[in-house]
Scaffold this motif. Structure first.
Motif, short mmCIF file in Angstrom:
data_model
loop_
_atom_site.label_atom_id
_atom_site.label_comp_id
_atom_site.label_asym_id
_atom_site.label_seq_id
_atom_site.Cartn_x
_atom_site.Cartn_y
_atom_site.Cartn_z
N MET A 1 0.85 -1.20 0.00
CA MET A 1 0.00 0.00 0.00
C MET A 1 0.88 1.24 0.00
O MET A 1 1.87 1.31 0.72
N ASN A 2 0.51 2.19 -0.84
CA ASN A 2 1.23 3.47 -0.90
C ASN A 2 0.57 4.45 0.06
O ASN A 2 -0.54 4.91 -0.18
N LEU A 3 1.27 4.76 1.16
CA LEU A 3 0.70 5.65 2.17
C LEU A 3 0.42 7.03 1.62
O LEU A 3 -0.51 7.71 2.06
N SER A 38 -20.28 2.20 4.17
CA SER A 38 -20.13 1.04 3.29
C SER A 38 -19.16 1.34 2.15
O SER A 38 -18.31 0.51 1.79
N ALA A 39 -19.28 2.55 1.58
CA ALA A 39 -18.37 2.93 0.50
C ALA A 39 -16.94 3.02 1.01
O ALA A 39 -15.99 2.59 0.33
N ALA A 40 -16.76 3.56 2.22
CA ALA A 40 -15.42 3.65 2.80
C ALA A 40 -14.85 2.27 3.07
O ALA A 40 -13.65 2.03 2.87
N LEU A 41 -15.71 1.34 3.51
CA LEU A 41 -15.25 -0.02 3.76
C LEU A 41 -14.77 -0.69 2.47
O LEU A 41 -13.74 -1.38 2.47
N ASN A 42 -15.47 -0.44 1.40
CA ASN A 42 -15.02 -0.99 0.12
C ASN A 42 -13.66 -0.44 -0.28
O ASN A 42 -12.80 -1.17 -0.80
N ARG A 43 -13.45 0.85 -0.04
CA ARG A 43 -12.15 1.45 -0.35
C ARG A 43 -11.06 0.87 0.53
O ARG A 43 -9.92 0.63 0.09
N LEU A 44 -11.38 0.64 1.79
CA LEU A 44 -10.41 0.04 2.72
C LEU A 44 -10.03 -1.37 2.27
O LEU A 44 -8.86 -1.76 2.31
N ARG A 45 -11.02 -2.15 1.87
CA ARG A 45 -10.76 -3.52 1.41
C ARG A 45 -9.81 -3.52 0.22
O ARG A 45 -8.90 -4.35 0.13
N HIS A 46 -10.05 -2.58 -0.68
CA HIS A 46 -9.19 -2.49 -1.86
C HIS A 46 -7.78 -2.04 -1.49
O HIS A 46 -6.78 -2.61 -1.96
N ALA A 47 -7.69 -1.03 -0.63
CA ALA A 47 -6.38 -0.48 -0.27
C ALA A 47 -5.55 -1.47 0.54
O ALA A 47 -4.32 -1.55 0.38
N LEU A 48 -6.21 -2.22 1.43
CA LEU A 48 -5.49 -3.11 2.33
C LEU A 48 -5.47 -4.55 1.84
O LEU A 48 -4.88 -5.43 2.49
N ASN A 49 -6.15 -4.81 0.72
CA ASN A 49 -6.14 -6.13 0.11
C ASN A 49 -6.60 -7.22 1.09
O ASN A 49 -5.97 -8.28 1.22
N ASP A 50 -7.69 -6.90 1.79
CA ASP A 50 -8.26 -7.84 2.76
C ASP A 50 -9.74 -7.51 2.92
O ASP A 50 -10.11 -6.33 2.89
N PRO A 51 -10.61 -8.52 3.10
CA PRO A 51 -12.03 -8.22 3.29
C PRO A 51 -12.34 -7.46 4.57
O PRO A 51 -13.37 -6.79 4.67
N LEU A 60 -21.08 -7.56 11.76
CA LEU A 60 -19.83 -7.64 11.00
C LEU A 60 -18.72 -8.16 11.90
O LEU A 60 -18.46 -7.58 12.97
N VAL A 61 -18.10 -9.24 11.47
CA VAL A 61 -17.05 -9.86 12.27
C VAL A 61 -15.70 -9.53 11.62
O VAL A 61 -15.51 -9.79 10.42
N PRO A 62 -14.77 -8.94 12.38
CA PRO A 62 -13.47 -8.59 11.78
C PRO A 62 -12.66 -9.83 11.41
O PRO A 62 -12.69 -10.84 12.11
N THR A 63 -11.93 -9.72 10.30
CA THR A 63 -11.01 -10.79 9.93
C THR A 63 -9.82 -10.78 10.88
O THR A 63 -9.63 -9.83 11.67
N ASP A 64 -9.02 -11.83 10.78
CA ASP A 64 -7.82 -11.89 11.64
C ASP A 64 -6.92 -10.68 11.40
O ASP A 64 -6.35 -10.10 12.34
N PHE A 65 -6.79 -10.28 10.12
CA PHE A 65 -5.95 -9.13 9.80
C PHE A 65 -6.52 -7.86 10.43
O PHE A 65 -5.79 -7.05 11.01
N ALA A 66 -7.84 -7.67 10.31
CA ALA A 66 -8.46 -6.48 10.88
C ALA A 66 -8.27 -6.43 12.39
O ALA A 66 -8.05 -5.35 12.97
N ARG A 67 -8.34 -7.58 13.03
CA ARG A 67 -8.15 -7.62 14.49
C ARG A 67 -6.73 -7.21 14.88
O ARG A 67 -6.52 -6.60 15.93
N THR A 68 -5.76 -7.52 14.03
CA THR A 68 -4.38 -7.11 14.35
C THR A 68 -4.21 -5.59 14.25
O THR A 68 -3.26 -5.03 14.80
N LEU A 69 -5.12 -4.93 13.54
CA LEU A 69 -5.03 -3.47 13.37
C LEU A 69 -5.69 -2.71 14.52
O LEU A 69 -5.44 -1.52 14.69
N GLU A 70 -6.53 -3.39 15.30
CA GLU A 70 -7.36 -2.68 16.26
C GLU A 70 -6.55 -1.93 17.30
O GLU A 70 -6.76 -0.74 17.52
#
Length: 308
Positions: A1-3, A38-51, A60-70
């Motif tokens: 990801m390009n910050l 919802s639109a922001a979540l779609n952008r996040l999924r694309h940017a972070l390459n994770d659902p 909504l249940v966070p994925t393992d990757f999302a939980r590591t970000l919390e």
């Protein structure tokens, strides 16, 4: 990801989703509509390459990757909030900020000792340095952040200079006790010096630049007279000591004269002509106006000098 291309506003959405597990409640928390979340979540999924979240019923249940970000995300946003609202949390007692103040030895004598007591009591980890006053260079040293404050007579300041008036200085004539033409000749301290006598005596002038013409000379010129300035010194202490050990006299600010007169054996007299009373100001670069540590320093300086 390009910050550099990442929209940091999306982090607020992600934090809200991790806390609420619902696009509707997350939107209510941060003031966005459900569709915007919802639109922001779609952008996040694309940017972070994770659902990031998977749906489980209405939740909504966070994925393992999302939980590591919390946790990191909570800290990042918390630190940012603290940085942006730091003025409300400033504690001088815990701060180790350093300041540089430019001013003549007038302030070294009358301000700094009292300020030292304030720092020791209220801000023991802070440091303050007084540096020489360079009137012609104050713009550059403030602009380049070489100093934090300057204490100078009021002039026409540039628009980016913040300033606060502090006090006015009335000028008095000082001479050593027993001066043969003044005190020794029966003139009582506080009396007005005769104009002819005033102009005939040798004068010492305070000037950081080594000038032989100052405020007193301009005042005399207005009444068609002049005086004999035979010495200039870049420090008030030098001026008062020269007067104390000679038959020279000087015009000095009454606050400084009051402070040293008894110590040095000086008498004070009234000048024979009206002398303008310059207004002393505290000035700083406006970029520091809302800096909590800088604002605290200005408050302490103002309070110490309030009775001048």
């Amino acid at each position: 990801m390009n910050l550099l291309s990442f929209d940091l506003n999306l982090l607020r959405v992600l934090s809200a989703l991790l806390a609420e597990h619902s696009t509707t409640r997350a939107g209510e928390k941060i003031g966005l509509s459900q569709s915007a979340v919802s639109a922001a979540l779609n952008r996040l999924r694309h940017a972070l390459n994770d659902p990031l979240f998977v749906r489980q019923g209405q939740r909504l249940v966070p994925t393992d990757f999302a939980r590591t970000l919390e946790r990191p995300l909570e800290k990042i946003l918390g630190d940012l909030q603290q940085a942006l609202s730091g003025s409300d949390r400033f504690d001088p007692y815990q701060s180790d900020t350093s300041f540089k103040v430019s001013g003549s030895d007038f302030f070294a004598t009358l301000l700094m000792p009292q300020l030292a007591e304030v720092f020791a009591r209220k801000a023991p980890l802070m440091r303050i340095q007084q540096v020489d006053l360079v009137p012609e260079s104050y713009v550059g040293i403030l602009e380049n952040a070489a100093i934090d404050l300057a204490l100078i007579p009021k002039i026409a300041f540039p628009s980016w200079i913040g300033y606060q008036p502090l006090f006015r200085s009335r000028f008095v004539v000082i001479a050593r006790k027993g001066h043969p033409q003044l005190g020794g000749n029966g003139l009582a301290p506080g009396s007005k010096v005769d104009m002819d006598l005033f102009c005939s005596l040798g004068h010492v002038l305070f000037s950081t630049e080594g000038n032989l013409h100052g405020l007193g000379d301009a005042a005399l010129a207005k009444v068609g007279r002049s005086r004999r300035v035979v010495m200039s010194l870049p420090a008030f202490s030098g001026v008062t000591n020269a007067v104390a050990h000679s038959d020279l006299i000087a015009l000095v600010a009454h606050q400084y004269a009051d402070y040293v007169a008894e110590l040095l054996g000086l008498d004070m007299f009234e000048a024979p002509m009206p002398v303008p009373e310059p207004e002393l100001c505290m000035i700083w670069h406006e970029r520091s106006t809302n800096n909590p540590a800088h604002r605290w320093l200005r408050q302490q300086v103002s309070q110490v000098l309030a009775n001048f």
